[in-house]
Design a protein around this motif. Structure first.
Motif, PDB file in Angstrom:
ATOM      1  N   GLU A   1     -11.136   6.073  -6.689  1.00 22.90           N
ATOM      2  CA  GLU A   1     -12.184   6.570  -8.623  1.00 22.90           C
ATOM      3  C   GLU A   1     -12.750   8.066  -7.411  1.00 22.90           C
ATOM      4  N   ILE A   2     -12.845   7.832  -6.201  1.00 22.87           N
ATOM      5  CA  ILE A   2     -13.185   9.296  -5.869  1.00 22.87           C
ATOM      6  C   ILE A   2     -12.158  10.519  -6.211  1.00 22.87           C
ATOM      7  N   PHE A   3     -11.049   9.895  -5.950  1.00 23.98           N
ATOM      8  CA  PHE A   3      -9.623  11.024  -5.894  1.00 23.98           C
ATOM      9  C   PHE A   3     -10.094  11.300  -6.986  1.00 23.98           C
ATOM     10  N   MET A   4      -9.798  10.454  -8.352  1.00 29.20           N
ATOM     11  CA  MET A   4      -9.945  10.630  -9.682  1.00 29.20           C
ATOM     12  C   MET A   4     -11.346  11.702 -10.110  1.00 29.20           C
ATOM     13  N   ARG A   5     -12.411  11.699  -9.466  1.00 25.19           N
ATOM     14  CA  ARG A   5     -13.505  12.462  -9.830  1.00 25.19           C
ATOM     15  C   ARG A   5     -13.255  13.587  -8.686  1.00 25.19           C
TER      16      ARG A   5
ATOM     17  N   ILE B   1       1.219  -1.571   0.363  1.00 26.52           N
ATOM     18  CA  ILE B   1       0.433   0.051   0.092  1.00 26.52           C
ATOM     19  C   ILE B   1       0.773   1.305  -0.018  1.00 26.52           C
ATOM     20  N   ILE B   2       1.635   1.176   0.888  1.00 27.60           N
ATOM     21  CA  ILE B   2       2.701   2.183   0.851  1.00 27.60           C
ATOM     22  C   ILE B   2       3.304   3.020  -0.182  1.00 27.60           C
ATOM     23  N   CYS B   3       4.022   1.957  -0.819  1.00 22.84           N
ATOM     24  CA  CYS B   3       4.509   1.667  -2.110  1.00 22.84           C
ATOM     25  C   CYS B   3       3.539   1.841  -3.179  1.00 22.84           C
ATOM     26  N   TYR B   4       2.299   1.977  -3.155  1.00 21.61           N
ATOM     27  CA  TYR B   4       2.070   2.590  -4.570  1.00 21.61           C
ATOM     28  C   TYR B   4       1.161   4.142  -4.194  1.00 21.61           C
ATOM     29  N   PHE B   5       1.313   4.039  -3.135  1.00 18.46           N
ATOM     30  CA  PHE B   5       0.819   5.074  -2.662  1.00 18.46           C
ATOM     31  C   PHE B   5       2.378   6.516  -3.238  1.00 18.46           C
ATOM     32  N   MET B   6       3.421   5.930  -3.235  1.00 17.01           N
ATOM     33  CA  MET B   6       5.243   6.924  -3.435  1.00 17.01           C
ATOM     34  C   MET B   6       5.186   6.948  -5.068  1.00 17.01           C
ATOM     35  N   LYS B   7       4.530   5.510  -5.635  1.00 19.63           N
ATOM     36  CA  LYS B   7       4.177   5.596  -6.885  1.00 19.63           C
ATOM     37  C   LYS B   7       3.268   7.045  -7.703  1.00 19.63           C
ATOM     38  N   THR B   8       2.130   6.739  -7.054  1.00 20.42           N
ATOM     39  CA  THR B   8       1.031   7.273  -7.433  1.00 20.42           C
ATOM     40  C   THR B   8       1.434   9.033  -6.961  1.00 20.42           C
ATOM     41  N   ILE B   9       2.103   9.829  -5.831  1.00 20.92           N
ATOM     42  CA  ILE B   9       2.872  10.834  -5.497  1.00 20.92           C
ATOM     43  C   ILE B   9       3.609  10.948  -6.724  1.00 20.92           C
ATOM     44  N   LEU B  10       4.987  10.399  -6.772  1.00 20.54           N
ATOM     45  CA  LEU B  10       5.574  10.635  -8.159  1.00 20.54           C
ATOM     46  C   LEU B  10       4.875  10.603  -9.306  1.00 20.54           C
ATOM     47  N   GLU B  11       3.841  10.150  -9.400  1.00 20.47           N
ATOM     48  CA  GLU B  11       3.301   9.940 -10.783  1.00 20.47           C
ATOM     49  C   GLU B  11       2.827  11.722 -11.041  1.00 20.47           C
ATOM     50  N   LEU B  12       1.694  11.685  -9.775  1.00 18.24           N
ATOM     51  CA  LEU B  12       0.776  13.321 -10.376  1.00 18.24           C
ATOM     52  C   LEU B  12       2.531  14.207  -9.706  1.00 18.24           C
ATOM     53  N   GLU B  13       3.468  13.783  -9.578  1.00 16.10           N
ATOM     54  CA  GLU B  13       5.345  15.327  -9.527  1.00 16.10           C
ATOM     55  C   GLU B  13       5.082  15.297 -11.053  1.00 16.10           C
TER      56      GLU B  13
ATOM     57  N   ASN C   1      -2.108   9.743 -15.957  1.00 22.28           N
ATOM     58  CA  ASN C   1      -2.561   8.688 -15.812  1.00 22.28           C
ATOM     59  C   ASN C   1      -2.693   7.640 -14.455  1.00 22.28           C
ATOM     60  N   LEU C   2      -3.129   8.387 -14.343  1.00 24.84           N
ATOM     61  CA  LEU C   2      -3.756   7.852 -12.672  1.00 24.84           C
ATOM     62  C   LEU C   2      -4.931   7.036 -13.203  1.00 24.84           C
ATOM     63  N   PRO C   3      -5.579   6.385 -11.896  1.00 23.86           N
ATOM     64  CA  PRO C   3      -4.627   5.155 -11.368  1.00 23.86           C
ATOM     65  C   PRO C   3      -3.742   4.278 -11.908  1.00 23.86           C
ATOM     66  N   LEU C   4      -2.927   4.253 -11.364  1.00 28.68           N
ATOM     67  CA  LEU C   4      -2.078   3.366 -11.225  1.00 28.68           C
ATOM     68  C   LEU C   4      -2.665   1.794 -11.129  1.00 28.68           C
ATOM     69  N   GLU C   5      -2.348   0.554 -11.637  1.00 30.70           N
ATOM     70  CA  GLU C   5      -2.039  -0.149 -12.022  1.00 30.70           C
ATOM     71  C   GLU C   5      -2.424  -1.264 -10.075  1.00 30.70           C
ATOM     72  N   ASN C   6      -3.485  -1.020  -9.575  1.00 30.53           N
ATOM     73  CA  ASN C   6      -3.687  -2.069  -8.264  1.00 30.53           C
ATOM     74  C   ASN C   6      -3.456  -3.658  -8.659  1.00 30.53           C
ATOM     75  N   THR C   7      -2.544  -3.919  -7.787  1.00 29.74           N
ATOM     76  CA  THR C   7      -2.024  -5.449  -7.410  1.00 29.74           C
ATOM     77  C   THR C   7      -2.601  -5.651  -5.745  1.00 29.74           C
ATOM     78  N   LEU C   8      -2.765  -4.963  -5.368  1.00 25.50           N
ATOM     79  CA  LEU C   8      -3.497  -5.877  -4.062  1.00 25.50           C
ATOM     80  C   LEU C   8      -4.591  -6.863  -4.175  1.00 25.50           C
ATOM     81  N   VAL C   9      -4.362  -7.739  -2.846  1.00 24.96           N
ATOM     82  CA  VAL C   9      -5.360  -8.341  -2.432  1.00 24.96           C
ATOM     83  C   VAL C   9      -6.618  -7.961  -1.956  1.00 24.96           C
ATOM     84  N   GLU C  10      -8.174  -8.844  -2.080  1.00 23.98           N
ATOM     85  CA  GLU C  10      -8.983  -8.316  -1.265  1.00 23.98           C
ATOM     86  C   GLU C  10      -8.402  -8.731   0.337  1.00 23.98           C
TER      87      GLU C  10
END
Length: 144
Positions: A54-58, A16-28, A34-43
Motif C-alpha cells: 500500500e505504501i509502495f502504491m501511494r 516472500i522472495i518469489c512474491y517479489f520476483m513476480k512483482t519485479i516481472l510485473e513492474l517490467e 496490476n499491483l499489488p499482486l495476490e498475497n498468500t502469505l501467513v501472518e
C-alpha cells in the motif's frame, strides 16, 4: 555463506522472495497497473506485506516511506514474540519493498540477496524469473 547454511531459512522466506520476483516481472511488463499482486502469505507476513505494498502504491517520498515502514515493522514486533526467521522475513519484505520502489537499479539489491534464497526460490528464479528478464538486465548483472 548463505542463510540456509546458517540455519535461518524457511519456507516463508522463499514465498516472500518469489512474491517479489513476480512483482519485479510485473513492474517490467505493465508498471504498477496490476499491483499489488495476490498475497498468500501467513501472518504476520501477510498484513505487513499488504501494508508495505500500500505504501509502495501511494509513492510517498523515500524518507516518509522509510519512516512508515519502520513504524509498521516496529509495531508488529512489539505486539508479539517472533522467531529470528520470522523477523528476517519481515525485514526482507521491508527492504525489498523499499529498494524495488526507490532504487534506480533495484535488481542490484534484489540479486545481492541470492544467498538467502532457498531451493524453492532458486527453482522459481530459474524457471520463471531469469528467463523473462531483458537481455540488458541479464548482461548488466551477469545472469546466464
Amino acid at each position: 555463506m548463505s542463510v540456509r547454511s546458517l540455519g535461518y531459512d524457511s519456507e516463508n522466506l522463499d514465498t516472500i522472495i518469489c512474491y517479489f520476483m513476480k512483482t519485479i516481472l510485473e513492474l517490467e511488463k505493465n508498471g504498477v497497473l496490476n499491483l499489488p499482486l495476490e498475497n498468500t502469505l501467513v501472518e504476520p507476513y501477510k498484513t505487513f506485506l499488504d501494508t508495505a505494498m500500500e505504501i509502495f502504491m501511494r509513492s510517498p517520498s523515500p524518507e516518509l516511506a522509510h519512516l512508515i515502514l519502520d513504524a509498521e515493522y516496529d509495531c508488529i514486533l512489539s505486539n508479539g514474540h517472533f522467531s529470528t526467521e520470522t523477523i528476517l522475513g519481515l525485514k526482507l519484505i521491508k527492504e525489498f519493498t523499499f529498494h524495488i520502489h526507490y532504487d534506480a537499479d533495484y535488481y542490484e539489491y534484489f540479486l545481492a540477496t541470492e544467498n538467502m534464497w532457498g531451493l524453492d526460490a532458486i527453482e522459481f528464479a530459474h524457471l520463471n524469473f531469469y528467463p523473462y528478464l531483458s537481455e540488458d538486465i541479464k548482461s548488466k548483472h551477469h545472469i546466464i
